[in-house]
Design a protein around this motif. Sequence first.
Motif, short mmCIF file in Angstrom:
data_model
loop_
_atom_site.label_atom_id
_atom_site.label_comp_id
_atom_site.label_asym_id
_atom_site.label_seq_id
_atom_site.Cartn_x
_atom_site.Cartn_y
_atom_site.Cartn_z
N TYR A 13 1.12 -13.81 -11.76
CA TYR A 13 1.87 -14.07 -10.54
C TYR A 13 0.96 -14.27 -9.32
O TYR A 13 1.45 -14.47 -8.22
CB TYR A 13 2.83 -12.91 -10.26
N ASN A 14 -0.32 -14.22 -9.51
CA ASN A 14 -1.25 -14.36 -8.39
C ASN A 14 -2.40 -15.30 -8.70
O ASN A 14 -3.49 -15.15 -8.14
CB ASN A 14 -1.82 -12.98 -8.00
N ASP A 15 -2.18 -16.26 -9.58
CA ASP A 15 -3.25 -17.17 -9.96
C ASP A 15 -3.27 -18.35 -9.00
O ASP A 15 -2.59 -19.36 -9.20
CB ASP A 15 -3.04 -17.65 -11.40
N LEU A 41 -1.44 -0.37 -10.41
CA LEU A 41 -2.77 -0.85 -10.77
C LEU A 41 -3.30 -1.72 -9.64
O LEU A 41 -2.65 -2.69 -9.23
CB LEU A 41 -2.73 -1.68 -12.06
N MET A 42 -4.47 -1.40 -9.14
CA MET A 42 -5.09 -2.16 -8.07
C MET A 42 -6.09 -3.16 -8.64
O MET A 42 -6.88 -2.83 -9.53
CB MET A 42 -5.77 -1.23 -7.08
N VAL A 43 -6.03 -4.38 -8.08
CA VAL A 43 -6.89 -5.46 -8.53
C VAL A 43 -7.61 -6.01 -7.30
O VAL A 43 -6.97 -6.40 -6.32
CB VAL A 43 -6.08 -6.58 -9.22
N ASP A 44 -8.94 -6.07 -7.34
CA ASP A 44 -9.69 -6.49 -6.16
C ASP A 44 -9.78 -8.01 -6.06
O ASP A 44 -9.25 -8.75 -6.89
CB ASP A 44 -11.07 -5.84 -6.14
N ARG A 45 -10.49 -8.49 -5.06
CA ARG A 45 -10.57 -9.94 -4.79
C ARG A 45 -11.33 -10.69 -5.86
O ARG A 45 -11.28 -11.91 -5.94
CB ARG A 45 -11.19 -10.17 -3.42
N GLU A 46 -12.06 -9.94 -6.72
CA GLU A 46 -12.76 -10.56 -7.85
C GLU A 46 -11.92 -10.49 -9.12
O GLU A 46 -12.41 -10.75 -10.21
CB GLU A 46 -14.10 -9.84 -8.08
N ASN A 47 -10.66 -10.12 -8.96
CA ASN A 47 -9.71 -10.01 -10.07
C ASN A 47 -10.11 -8.92 -11.08
O ASN A 47 -9.80 -9.02 -12.28
CB ASN A 47 -9.53 -11.35 -10.80
N GLU A 48 -10.76 -7.91 -10.57
CA GLU A 48 -11.12 -6.77 -11.40
C GLU A 48 -10.17 -5.62 -11.14
O GLU A 48 -9.86 -5.29 -9.98
CB GLU A 48 -12.55 -6.32 -11.11
N ALA A 49 -9.68 -5.00 -12.23
CA ALA A 49 -8.84 -3.81 -12.10
C ALA A 49 -9.73 -2.63 -11.73
O ALA A 49 -10.68 -2.31 -12.46
CB ALA A 49 -8.11 -3.54 -13.40
N THR A 50 -9.44 -2.01 -10.60
CA THR A 50 -10.36 -0.99 -10.08
C THR A 50 -9.77 0.41 -10.02
O THR A 50 -10.51 1.39 -10.11
CB THR A 50 -10.81 -1.38 -8.66
N ALA A 95 -4.63 -10.34 2.16
CA ALA A 95 -4.54 -10.73 0.75
C ALA A 95 -5.87 -10.63 0.03
O ALA A 95 -6.07 -11.27 -1.00
CB ALA A 95 -3.97 -12.16 0.63
N ARG A 96 -6.79 -9.86 0.56
CA ARG A 96 -8.09 -9.72 -0.10
C ARG A 96 -7.98 -8.86 -1.35
O ARG A 96 -8.73 -9.02 -2.30
CB ARG A 96 -9.11 -9.14 0.87
N ASP A 97 -7.08 -7.90 -1.32
CA ASP A 97 -6.86 -7.02 -2.46
C ASP A 97 -5.36 -6.95 -2.75
O ASP A 97 -4.53 -7.11 -1.84
CB ASP A 97 -7.39 -5.61 -2.17
N GLY A 98 -5.03 -6.71 -4.00
CA GLY A 98 -3.62 -6.62 -4.37
C GLY A 98 -3.41 -5.53 -5.40
O GLY A 98 -4.35 -4.86 -5.84
N ALA A 99 -2.14 -5.37 -5.77
CA ALA A 99 -1.80 -4.37 -6.78
C ALA A 99 -0.47 -4.74 -7.40
O ALA A 99 0.31 -5.51 -6.83
CB ALA A 99 -1.74 -2.98 -6.15
N ILE A 100 -0.23 -4.21 -8.56
CA ILE A 100 1.05 -4.37 -9.23
C ILE A 100 1.59 -2.99 -9.55
O ILE A 100 0.85 -2.10 -9.98
CB ILE A 100 0.93 -5.23 -10.50
N ARG A 101 2.86 -2.81 -9.27
CA ARG A 101 3.49 -1.52 -9.55
C ARG A 101 4.61 -1.72 -10.55
O ARG A 101 5.47 -2.58 -10.39
CB ARG A 101 4.04 -0.90 -8.28
N GLU A 102 4.58 -0.90 -11.58
CA GLU A 102 5.62 -0.91 -12.60
C GLU A 102 6.05 0.53 -12.82
O GLU A 102 5.25 1.36 -13.25
CB GLU A 102 5.09 -1.52 -13.89
N GLY A 103 7.28 0.86 -12.46
CA GLY A 103 7.70 2.25 -12.49
C GLY A 103 6.92 3.04 -11.47
O GLY A 103 6.87 2.69 -10.29
N ASP A 104 6.24 4.09 -11.93
CA ASP A 104 5.43 4.90 -11.03
C ASP A 104 3.94 4.57 -11.11
O ASP A 104 3.13 5.14 -10.38
CB ASP A 104 5.62 6.39 -11.34
N LEU A 105 3.59 3.65 -11.97
CA LEU A 105 2.18 3.29 -12.12
C LEU A 105 1.81 2.14 -11.20
O LEU A 105 2.51 1.13 -11.12
CB LEU A 105 1.88 2.89 -13.57
#
Length: 548
Positions: free
Chosen positions: A529-531, A485-494, A473-483
């Motif tokens: 959803y990840n706060d 978006l990856m979000v790192d452990r500092e909550n930055e979109a990378t 759970a150090r890094d996560g992502a959200i997928r909507e359709g085919d997109l």
Amino acid sequence: MKILPAGVLKPGYFIAALFFLNCLLIYPQSEKEDLPNVVFILADDVGYADLGIDGGTVPTPNIDSLARMGMRFTDAHSPAALCAPSRFSLLTGSYPYRNGRPGGSWDINNSSGFSANGDRTNAGRHVTVAEIMQNAGYKTAFFGKMHLGGIVYDTLGNVITQKNKINSMEYSRGVDDGLNEHGFDYWLGLLSGIQHEPYAYFENGNYKPIDPENPATNESTRLLKDGFYKVSGNGLSEIVEAARVPARGDEDYDSSQAGIILSNGAVDFIDRHIQENEENGSEKPFLLYYSSQAIHVPHSPPFDFDGDPETIDEQVYGKTGAMTSDVLYELDLQVGKIMDKLKDEGILENTLIIFTSDNGALWPRITHYGNASHDNNGPLRDYKASIYEGGHRVPFIAKWGDGTEKGSVIKPGSISDQTIVGHDWVATMYELTAQNMEEDQAKDSSSLLPILTGKQSENDSLHEFILYQAGFARDGAIREGDLVLMVDRENEATELYDLSNDLGQDNNLIEKPEFQETIKRLKAKFLKYNDHDNDTVEPRTTKAFSIK
């Protein structure tokens, strides 16, 4: 305290009749009103392209036959990219972070993952799919690798809460807060998997020595160090995780026999269940949750899958030219053994079988397949524990019927490109058994039944969006359709990828001006959803199933 989902119907005719009316147009035997048996098979570390049906070169004829007689999903994902967190989700229908342990309940110095509460303001617990099936009149059983937590004690009677204290476990006390307390009528399992201590089998919470003549106490255990052990004569057992401190286990523990022991247990359960039905004059269905040890390390296949060291009737060791692929071949034999039993008892056609994996393919550094051309991950980027597609896109197959269109609920040979998550099968069981889902249960699960029965169009998405989780759970992502978006452990979109034209995730779109508003919106949704830094309850990602 007895916790039941709202709207639960009593077992028996009323559930069967309701389901029959709902599925009248697609059920293959319209005069038969009973619910199907359900067999859920969870592989360990099997990747997107490991199976023969997906292009793999290792023989997997039994699993391939499930796909040919049912539906294969091309865009299925494990709840996390690592086994322990996924295993909680696959039994509850909620993402791993929902119980406050996004990294999973790895060892038995943790209490049960189902008793843990991740919503903080909610005093409840996590209802398992086994409880749902019990409510519908099913007999339920679990076999295999667990990683689900539990309470164990040391020789002084103290609860063990530290990993380095597990060797002091009092085996005669067994494990509390186990699967019997969470919906399973019977279970036989390896508490921390094939690769971690205790290296021993537990049955309904009690230590079960491999030699039935041995006492179920510490007298039957010993300390095991890294290395190979020749125990049974039918294979080489290997210990790979005890490098620093020797680990305690059954004195007869043999990793090469795990698949034989577990699959024999599954077959024996089916035998006992049928016998009980005959004795009681009933046709009670069953749920069999089979959690294979294959193909996790140690890759220690048996010489002979039949278990007789004197003769080789079903060769495994050396069958494919490498131990990793030998164990993949053995996984297929385990599936075949269960299928053969169902067929022999005349219940294969009326059994819904689901096959999937707990995370993506193994890393190349530890995968040595007999055929050098074997590609366990196809076009996907990265492997197990990774946030990229290779870490969590997995096989998912469902079969229900006799393999013909007329005699099958699920159309034979069908393929779905729907984006699904492995724990969607939990909501599927709610719908199958016509039970309402509580708002705080199975919070991320959508029923697959409309997809499996062909009632929902491929263009009608099952999920508005899904969440990805890396290994711990150090890094996560959200997928909507085919997109994605990856979000790192500092909550930055990378990183941002468009899977419709970049399945290998080579082209990072994060700096593209035309995507900036989309990135901002997706990041806000992901954090909603990840706060985990406040005390609010994260909302559902799916609509709770209710009987219409």
